[in-house]
Design a protein around this motif. Structure first.
Motif, PDB file in Angstrom:
ATOM      1  N   THR A  18       1.357  -1.023   0.040  1.00 42.23           N
ATOM      2  CA  THR A  18      -0.027  -0.376   0.261  1.00 42.23           C
ATOM      3  C   THR A  18       1.010   0.933  -0.377  1.00 42.23           C
ATOM      4  OG1 THR A  18      -0.223   0.081   2.597  1.00 42.23           O
ATOM      5  CG2 THR A  18      -1.943  -1.641   1.419  1.00 42.23           C
ATOM      6  N   LEU A  19       0.430   2.422  -0.362  1.00 50.28           N
ATOM      7  CA  LEU A  19       0.606   3.939  -0.205  1.00 50.28           C
ATOM      8  C   LEU A  19       0.991   4.344   1.541  1.00 50.28           C
ATOM      9  CD1 LEU A  19       0.205   4.390  -3.977  1.00 50.28           C
ATOM     10  CD2 LEU A  19       2.034   2.996  -3.047  1.00 50.28           C
ATOM     11  N   GLN A  20       1.162   4.805   1.659  1.00 53.41           N
ATOM     12  CA  GLN A  20       0.752   5.329   2.666  1.00 53.41           C
ATOM     13  C   GLN A  20       1.890   6.774   3.323  1.00 53.41           C
ATOM     14  OE1 GLN A  20       0.205   2.888   6.735  1.00 53.41           O
ATOM     15  NE2 GLN A  20      -0.312   1.331   5.254  1.00 53.41           N
ATOM     16  N   TYR A  21       2.121   7.523   3.737  1.00 57.29           N
ATOM     17  CA  TYR A  21       2.640   8.554   4.060  1.00 57.29           C
ATOM     18  C   TYR A  21       3.312   8.178   5.413  1.00 57.29           C
ATOM     19  CZ  TYR A  21       3.868  13.675   4.859  1.00 57.29           C
ATOM     20  OH  TYR A  21       4.292  14.495   5.332  1.00 57.29           O
ATOM     21  N   VAL A  22       4.411   8.779   5.467  1.00 56.29           N
ATOM     22  CA  VAL A  22       5.257   7.892   6.082  1.00 56.29           C
ATOM     23  C   VAL A  22       5.818   9.796   6.895  1.00 56.29           C
ATOM     24  CG1 VAL A  22       7.209   7.274   7.216  1.00 56.29           C
ATOM     25  CG2 VAL A  22       5.539   6.352   5.002  1.00 56.29           C
ATOM     26  N   ALA A  23       5.213  10.118   7.933  1.00 59.64           N
ATOM     27  CA  ALA A  23       5.705  11.110   7.963  1.00 59.64           C
ATOM     28  C   ALA A  23       7.214  12.060   8.332  1.00 59.64           C
ATOM     29  CB  ALA A  23       4.825  11.563   9.487  1.00 59.64           C
ATOM     30  N   PRO A  24       8.202  11.026   9.511  1.00 62.10           N
ATOM     31  CA  PRO A  24       9.643  11.292   9.546  1.00 62.10           C
ATOM     32  C   PRO A  24      10.129  11.278   7.734  1.00 62.10           C
ATOM     33  CG  PRO A  24       8.606   9.597  10.995  1.00 62.10           C
ATOM     34  CD  PRO A  24       7.645   9.451   9.895  1.00 62.10           C
ATOM     35  N   ALA A  25       9.457  11.339   6.800  1.00 65.75           N
ATOM     36  CA  ALA A  25      10.253  11.219   5.363  1.00 65.75           C
ATOM     37  C   ALA A  25       9.916  12.298   4.621  1.00 65.75           C
ATOM     38  CB  ALA A  25       9.786   9.601   4.762  1.00 65.75           C
ATOM     39  N   LEU A  26       8.415  13.140   5.503  1.00 64.16           N
ATOM     40  CA  LEU A  26       7.802  13.282   4.290  1.00 64.16           C
ATOM     41  C   LEU A  26       7.348  13.283   3.190  1.00 64.16           C
ATOM     42  CD1 LEU A  26       9.961  16.829   5.779  1.00 64.16           C
ATOM     43  CD2 LEU A  26       7.990  15.832   7.049  1.00 64.16           C
ATOM     44  N   ALA A  27       6.596  12.326   3.163  1.00 64.47           N
ATOM     45  CA  ALA A  27       6.685  11.572   1.815  1.00 64.47           C
ATOM     46  C   ALA A  27       5.708  10.693   1.501  1.00 64.47           C
ATOM     47  CB  ALA A  27       7.756  11.676   0.705  1.00 64.47           C
ATOM     48  N   PHE A  28       4.923  10.049   0.641  1.00 60.54           N
ATOM     49  CA  PHE A  28       4.172   8.699   0.426  1.00 60.54           C
ATOM     50  C   PHE A  28       5.369   7.893   0.359  1.00 60.54           C
ATOM     51  CE2 PHE A  28       0.158  10.254   0.846  1.00 60.54           C
ATOM     52  CZ  PHE A  28      -0.988   9.928   0.813  1.00 60.54           C
TER      53      PHE A  28
ATOM     54  N   PHE B 228      -8.966  10.768  14.897  1.00 65.17           N
ATOM     55  CA  PHE B 228      -8.822  10.335  13.124  1.00 65.17           C
ATOM     56  C   PHE B 228      -8.226   8.728  13.332  1.00 65.17           C
ATOM     57  CE2 PHE B 228      -7.145  12.285   9.531  1.00 65.17           C
ATOM     58  CZ  PHE B 228      -7.992  12.297   8.421  1.00 65.17           C
ATOM     59  N   ASN B 229      -7.187   8.635  14.332  1.00 63.71           N
ATOM     60  CA  ASN B 229      -6.529   7.368  13.758  1.00 63.71           C
ATOM     61  C   ASN B 229      -5.759   7.313  12.883  1.00 63.71           C
ATOM     62  OD1 ASN B 229      -7.599   6.287  16.630  1.00 63.71           O
ATOM     63  ND2 ASN B 229      -9.430   6.353  15.878  1.00 63.71           N
ATOM     64  N   ARG B 230      -5.429   8.262  11.811  1.00 58.84           N
ATOM     65  CA  ARG B 230      -4.582   8.059  11.097  1.00 58.84           C
ATOM     66  C   ARG B 230      -3.248   7.416  11.563  1.00 58.84           C
ATOM     67  NH1 ARG B 230      -6.477   5.808   7.636  1.00 58.84           N
ATOM     68  NH2 ARG B 230      -4.460   6.376   6.194  1.00 58.84           N
ATOM     69  N   GLY B 231      -2.720   7.315  12.497  1.00 57.53           N
ATOM     70  CA  GLY B 231      -1.500   6.759  12.892  1.00 57.53           C
ATOM     71  C   GLY B 231      -1.713   5.504  13.234  1.00 57.53           C
ATOM     72  N   ASN B 232      -2.355   4.609  13.213  1.00 61.50           N
ATOM     73  CA  ASN B 232      -2.951   3.688  13.595  1.00 61.50           C
ATOM     74  C   ASN B 232      -3.728   2.395  13.077  1.00 61.50           C
ATOM     75  OD1 ASN B 232      -5.453   3.857  15.149  1.00 61.50           O
ATOM     76  ND2 ASN B 232      -4.681   4.794  16.087  1.00 61.50           N
ATOM     77  N   PHE B 233      -4.174   1.314  13.245  1.00 60.25           N
ATOM     78  CA  PHE B 233      -4.758   0.301  12.958  1.00 60.25           C
ATOM     79  C   PHE B 233      -6.696   0.603  12.590  1.00 60.25           C
ATOM     80  CE2 PHE B 233      -4.058  -2.078  16.878  1.00 60.25           C
ATOM     81  CZ  PHE B 233      -5.392  -2.460  16.188  1.00 60.25           C
TER      82      PHE B 233
END
Length: 936
Positions: free
Chosen positions: A652-662, A818-823
Motif C-alpha cells: 500500500t501507499l502510505q504517508y510516512v511522516a518522518p520522511a515527509l513523503a508517501f 482521526f486514527n490515521r497513525g494506527n490500525f
C-alpha cells in the motif's frame, strides 16, 4: 401485529426506522415467504421482530422517503457505523474504488457479516489496504431488488459463524411485485456533471409461485479534486495535502562532490520551494472516479407439494475505466538515477545556469520523480489505470414442514467475484538506462541495452529530468519560460518507461447449509419451547494471478521487490479452506412476560486455526404494558481469511511522516495467525405509550487477538527514535529499507515492512438512543406529524499496549480520534440524527438534521506544520419531498446538505476525512417511479 413492532421499526432511513403510515404501504408480500418469518438473529420460524435481539428494520418504502439513497449513502449515515470505506477517491479507498462496505461499531468492515436473504456472500477479492481485511462489497447488491434491510447490532457468531463479531446486516429482496416498475433518479452538486441510476423490475405472481427480476444501471461522472476549493490547498494551509518533497523538476547532487543544485525552474512550472521543490499530486487526482455499474437480480419461488422452492441469481459488474492518479510516483530508491555528464538536458541547463557547472563535471544524481508538474506525456496530466469487478451468485433452497410439525430448510449457495486492477509505475531499470540515452531501444524491465546502440540515436532516446523538458504546467496550462523545444520527453518514451502493475484476483464461496426447527413438546410457563438445529459446510477460495511484470517469481527486480520504482510486485496465490459448523438454538418463553434465547455453535477450520465453540444467551422481560428490558451476551470469533494466513506480499501507499513523503508499505501475510475472539453483551430498555416510543441500549465488546496489520507509523517512529539514540543495532531497523543502508536516516527511508499479526486487545462500549413521537393530526386537514431522534455515543475504544520487534507500542483510548497513525478508523464520539416528518395524504415532507461530533488528530501537529490538530464537528440538513401521484407514478425531490456545508478540514491528502464526512456539498436529487400492473 402489536404497536410495539410498528414503533420499533418506524423512523428515518438514517436511523433505520420504518416509514410513516401516511405513505401508501408496499403491496402485501407473497404468502410463499410470509407463511413463516425468520428474523435476522434467529433460525426459529416465528421469532417476533420485537424479541430480545437489537434488530432494526428498514423497508424499500423508507428509502423513497429519503431520496432513494444508494447503499453507500445509507451506510455512511448510520449512527452505529464508523469509518466506512465507501468513497471512490484513491486516498480514501486505497485501491478499492467502486466498492462499499459496512463497519458496525468501528470494529472493521471484515467483522460485520453481510447476508443476502439470510445467506452468506463472497468476500471482495481485494482487501482494505492498510488493514488486510476482506469484506463484502455492498455496492454489488442491487437497490432495485431490496425489499427490506435488517441490522442486528449484536455479536451473532453462535448462529452465523465467523465475521459476525460486530453484528449482521441482512439484505432481503422483494418477491411481492406484480407487473412492471420502472425507476430513475438523478443527483447533481457543484463540480459534477451528475450521477444517475436507472432500474426496471418485473414481477409475476401465480397462485403458488412468483418470479421477480430487477435490472439496474448506475453512472457517476468524474469529479476532479480541484473542483472543490477546500480540497487542494496551499502548502502553508495543509503541508500533507498532496505535497511531496520528491518533485519533477527536482534537485541534483554533483558526482564530483559539489553543492546540491535545486532546479531553478521549480516555481515557473507551478511548484514551491520549501527546502526543496514541492510537487502537489492531488491536483491530478479525482474526488469521484468515473464509474459504471450493472446489476441483475432474479428470484423464483414456488410451492411444490408442501415444500417451498427458492431460486435466485445475481450478476453485477463495476467498471472504473479511467482511474486517475499522479503523473508518476516517487521512487523508493534514488541511487540509480544518475544523469551522465553528456546528457543533452544537463548541458542545456548548465549553459542556461553557469552557476550549476559542477553538474557537468562528472554528471549528477537526480533526486526527484519521473513526471510531475508537466504531467504524464500523452494524457495531458494524470496517469490512468482501471478497476473492474464482476460478481456472480447462484443460490437455491428448499424448505417445508414434516407431518410432525418440524420445519426443515436446506440451501446451496455459489458466489464468486473477480477483480482486476491496473496501476502504472516507472520501471527502475527503464529510468536508469533512459537517463543514459537508451530509452525506447533498451529493455525497461531488465535494463538490457542492444549491442551497438548509441545513446540518443537510432531510435534510442534520453529521458530528461530537467525543467527545460516541461513545455507548460499540466494543470493551469501556463507556459514554462525555461522550456527548450526538442528536449521534451516523448509520449513513446513515457509509455516505454512505465507499465501496469496489476493482478486478477478471484474470491469464491460455496456454502451448503441446513436447518431444522420447530416447537418442542416441552412447555414453559409462557408457552412451548421453540428449537432449531443445523449444519453448515463452506468452501472459501482465493486466487491471485499477477500479470507478468508484477509477479515476483518472474520479475523480482533489482532489490527483490519487483521491477518498479514505487509499487512492489506480488506473489501468485491459490488457496482454499473448508469450514464445518454445527449450531443449535432454543427460544424459551419462561413466563408470559419473559422470553429467553439460547444458542451455541461449533465451527472447525482445521489446520493452524483450529476450532471454536461459542454460546449466546438473550432475554426480554416485558415489565408492563409500556416498558420492556432486553439483554444479550455472547462470545464471537473470526477466523483468518485466505489473504492473511499465507506468506503473500501486498503493498500500500502510505504517508510516512518522518520522511515527509508517501512510501511503499509492504504487508507480509502470516500462516501462524490465531482466530479473533470477542465477548460482548448488550443491555437495553424499550418504552412506548400511545404514539411515543423510546429505546436505550448499552453495548460492550471485549475483543481479543484481533488480526491487524502493524502500524507503519509505530514502526517508523520507533526506528527513528533508535537512530536518534544511536542504537543502530535495534531490531526495529530491520523493518526499514533505507536508500543508503550505510547512512540510515528518516529522510532516506525507502520502504517499510509490516506484518499481519494478532494484535492488541480492544474494549469498546457505548450507548444507542432512539426516540420517536407521532403527534398525529396537529396541523389539521388530515396531516400527520412525526418527530424522531437517534444517536450513538461511544464511551470508550481502548486498545492495549503491544510490542513490535521488542519495542513497546502504546495503546490507549481511540475514541474522538482521526486514527490515521494506527490500525483503527475515525471514531467521533457521537453521531446523531433528528428528523421531522409531515405526511399529508399522498404527499410527504421530511427534514433531517445530521450531526457528527468533533474529534482530534492524534498525530503530532508539528509533523504537518502545526495544522489540523482538531477536526471540527459538522451539522447538515437534508430535505425530502415525496408525492405518490396518480396513475402509478411516484415522484421525489431532495436536497442533501441544504446549507451547503463544506466537510471539516482534516490534515489528509484530500483535506477532509473521507471515512466520516460527505464531501459533495449541496446535492440536488430527483427520482421518478412508474408502476404498470394490477391496481395502476
Amino acid at each position: 401485529m402489536r404497536q410495539t413492532i410498528r414503533l420499533l421499526t418506524g423512523a428515518s432511513a438514517a436511523s433505520l426506522l420504518l416509514a410513516l403510515p401516511a405513505i401508501a404501504q408496499e403491496e402485501d408480500g407473497s404468502e410463499l415467504r410470509q407463511s413463516k418469518v425468520t428474523v435476522t438473529g434467529s433460525y426459529i420460524a416465528g421469532t417476533p421482530e420485537d424479541a430480545a435481539l437489537p434488530v432494526d428494520v428498514l423497508t424499500a418504502g423508507d428509502l423513497k422517503l429519503e431520496g432513494s439513497p444508494s447503499i453507500d449513502e445509507l451506510i455512511r449515515n448510520l449512527g452505529v457505523s464508523s469509518g466506512t470505506d465507501s468513497q471512490t477517491n484513491q486516498f480514501a479507498s486505497n485501491g478499492l474504488e467502486g466498492t462499499s462496505n459496512v463497519n458496525l461499531r468501528g470494529l472493521g468492515p471484515g467483522r460485520t457479516l453481510v447476508l443476502l436473504n439470510g445467506r452468506r456472500q463472497v468476500l471482495h477479492p481485494y482487501a482494505i489496504g492498510e488493514q488486510a481485511q476482506l469484506f463484502v462489497d455492498t455496492n454489488m447488491i442491487p437497490t432495485a431488488a431490496i425489499g427490506r434491510i435488517e441490522v442486528l447490532k449484536d455479536g451473532a457468531a453462535a448462529l452465523y459463524g465467523s465475521d459476525a463479531i460486530a453484528g449482521v446486516v441482512n439484505f432481503i429482496t422483494r418477491d411481492d411485485l406484480r407487473g412492471l416498475e420502472v425507476s430513475g433518479n438523478y443527483q447533481t452538486y457543484d463540480g459534477t456533471d451528475g450521477e444517475y441510476q436507472l432500474s426496471a423490475a418485473y414481477g409475476l405472481q401465480g397462485g403458488d409461485w412468483n418470479w421477480v427480476t430487477s435490472v439496474s444501471y448506475s453512472y457517476k461522472n468524474e469529479v476532479p479534486l480541484r473542483e472543490k476549493d477546500w480540497a487542494v490547498l496551499p502548502y502553508a494551509d495543509n503541508p500533507v495535502g498532496g505535497w511531496s518533497s520528491l518533485s519533477n523538476p527536482g534537485y541534483y547532487i554533483p558526482l564530483n562532490g559539489g553543492a546540491t543544485v535545486l532546479d531553478n525552474g521549480c516555481t515557473d512550472v507551478g511548484g514551491i520551494v520549501v527546502g526543496t521543490c514541492r510537487f502537489q499530486f492531488t491536483q491530478f487526482d479525482n474526488l469521484v472516479e468515473e464509474e459504471e455499474r450493472y446489476n441483475i437480480f432474479s428470484e423464483y419461488n414456488r410451492e411444490m407439494g408442501g415444500a417451498n422452492l427458492h431460486l435466485e441469481a445475481l450478476w453485477g459488474k463495476t467498471d472504473v475505466p479511467s482511474w486517475k492518479t499522479s503523473p508518476s510516483y516517487p521512487p523508493q530508491s534514488l541511487l540509480n538515477q544518475v544523469v551522465p555528464a553528456n546528457h543533452p538536458g544537463l548541458l542545456q541547463y548548465v549553459a542556461d545556469n553557469p552557476g550549476a557547472a559542477d553538474l557537468a563535471a562528472n554528471g549528477a544524481l537526480y533526486l526527484g520523480r519521473s513526471f510531475g508538474w508537466g504531467g504524464f506525456p500523452g494524457t495531458g496530466g494524470a496517469q490512468e489505470g482501471f478497476r473492474k469487478y464482476d460478481t456472480l451468485r447462484l443460490a437455491g433452497s428448499l424448505d417445508g414442514q414434516w407431518s410432525n410439525g418440524v420445519n426443515w430448510d436446506i440451501g446451496l449457495t455459489y458466489h464468486s467475484t473477480e477483480g482486476e486492477r491496473i496501476t502504472n509505475d516507472t520501471y527502475i531499470n527503464g529510468l536508469t538506462i533512459a537517463l543514459q540515452g537508451f530509452g525506447v531501444c533498451g529493455d525497461p524491465n531488465t535494463g538490457d541495452i542492444p549491442a551497438g546502440a548509441v545513446a540518443g540515436q537510432g531510435g534510442c532516446e534520453y529521458y530528461n529530468p530537467f525543467s527545460n523538458a516541461i513545455p507548460s504546467n499540466a494543470v493551469t496550462g501556463a507556459a514554462n519560460p525555461n522550456y527548450v523545444p526538442g528536449l521534451e520527453n516523448s509520449v513513446a518514451l513515457a509509455e516505454w518507461m512505465t507499465d501496469g502493475v496489476g493482478s486478477v484476483v478471484t474470491s469464491d464461496l460455496i456454502v451448503l447449509d441446513g436447518v431444522i426447527s420447530g416447537e418442542s413438546g416441552v412447555q414453559a410457563a409462557g408457552g412451548g419451547i421453540g428449537w432449531a438445529a443445523g449444519f453448515q459446510v463452506r468452501r472459501e477460495g482465493y486466487e491471485v494471478d499477477p500479470n507478468e511484470v508484477t509477479d515476483l517469481a518472474l520479475n523480482p527486480g533489482p532489490a527483490g521487490n519487483g521491477p518498479f520504482s514505487f509499487l512492489a510486485g506480488t506473489n501468485a496465490l491459490d488457496e482454499d479452506q473448508t469450514i464445518y459448523a454445527l449450531f443449535g438454538e432454543l427460544q424459551i418463553p419462561l413466563y408470559d412476560d419473559l422470553d429467553v434465547q439460547v444458542a451455541v455453535r461449533y465451527e472447525d477450520y482445521g489446520g493452524n486455526t483450529g476450532s471454536t465453540f461459542d454460546p449466546k444467551v438473550a432475554a426480554k422481560w416485558q415489565v408492563n404494558d409500556n416498558f420492556a428490558l432486553r439483554g444479550s451476551a455472547q462470545t464471537s470469533f473470526k477466523g483468518p481469511t485466505l489473504n492473511q494466513n499465507n506468506n503473500a506480499v501486498a503493498t500500500t501507499l502510505q504517508y510516512v511522516a518522518p520522511a515527509l513523503a508517501f512510501k511503499a508499505v509492504d504487508q507480509f501475510g502470516n500462516p501462524d495467525l490465531s482466530p479473533e475472539s470477542a465477548f460482548s453483551f448488550n443491555l437495553g430498555g424499550i418504552y412506548e405509550a400511545g404514539g411515543f416510543f423510546a429505546s436505550v441500549d448499552y453495548y460492550n465488546f471485549d475483543f481479543s487477538d484481533p488480526i491487524i496489520v502493524e502500524d507503519q507509523a509505530s514502526i517508523v517512529n520507533a526506528a527513528v527514535a533508535a537512530l536518534t539514540a544511536g542504537d543502530t543495532e535495534s531490531p526495529i531497523l530491520s523493518r526499514i529499507t533505507f536508500n543508503d543502508p550505510n547512512a540510515p536516516s528518516a529522510g532516506s527511508i525507502s520502504r517499510v515492512r509490516t506484518n499481519v499479526t494478532n494484535g492488541p486487545g480492544i474494549e469498546t462500549s457505548g450507548v444507542d438512543v432512539r426516540l420517536e413521537n407521532n403527534f398525529g393530526n396537529v396541523f389539521g386537514g388530515g396531516a400527520e406529524f412525526t418527530a424522531g431522534f437517534d444517536a450513538s455515543y461511544i464511551i470508550e475504544y481502548v486498545v492495549d499496549d503491544f510490542e513490535i520487534e521488542g519495542v513497546l507500542i502504546a495503546g490507549g483510548d481511540r475514541v474522538g480520534q482521526f486514527n490515521r497513525g494506527n490500525f483503527s478508523r475515525s471514531l467521533p464520539q457521537w453521531k446523531a440524527n433528528l428528523y421531522g416528518n409531515l405526511a399529508m395524504g399522498d404527499h410527504n415532507v421530511r427534514l433531517i438534521m445530521r450531526h457528527v461530533d468533533s474529534y482530534k488528530d492524534e498525530r503530532a501537529a508539528a509533523a504537518r506544520g502545526g495544522v489540523g490538530a482538531k477536526i471540527d464537528s459538522q451539522t447538515t440538513f437534508d430535505l425530502f419531498y415525496n408525492w405518490q401521484a396518480p396513475y402509478g407514478f411516484d415522484f421525489g425531490l431532495g436536497v442533501v446538505n441544504l446549507t451547503d456545508e463544506d466537510p471539516p478540514f482534516a490534515a489528509f491528502d484530500t483535506s477532509y476525512d473521507p471515512y466520516t464526512h460527505n464531501p459533495f456539498g449541496r446535492t440536488f436529487k430527483i427520482s421518478l417511479t412508474k408502476k404498470f400492473g394490477p391496481g395502476e
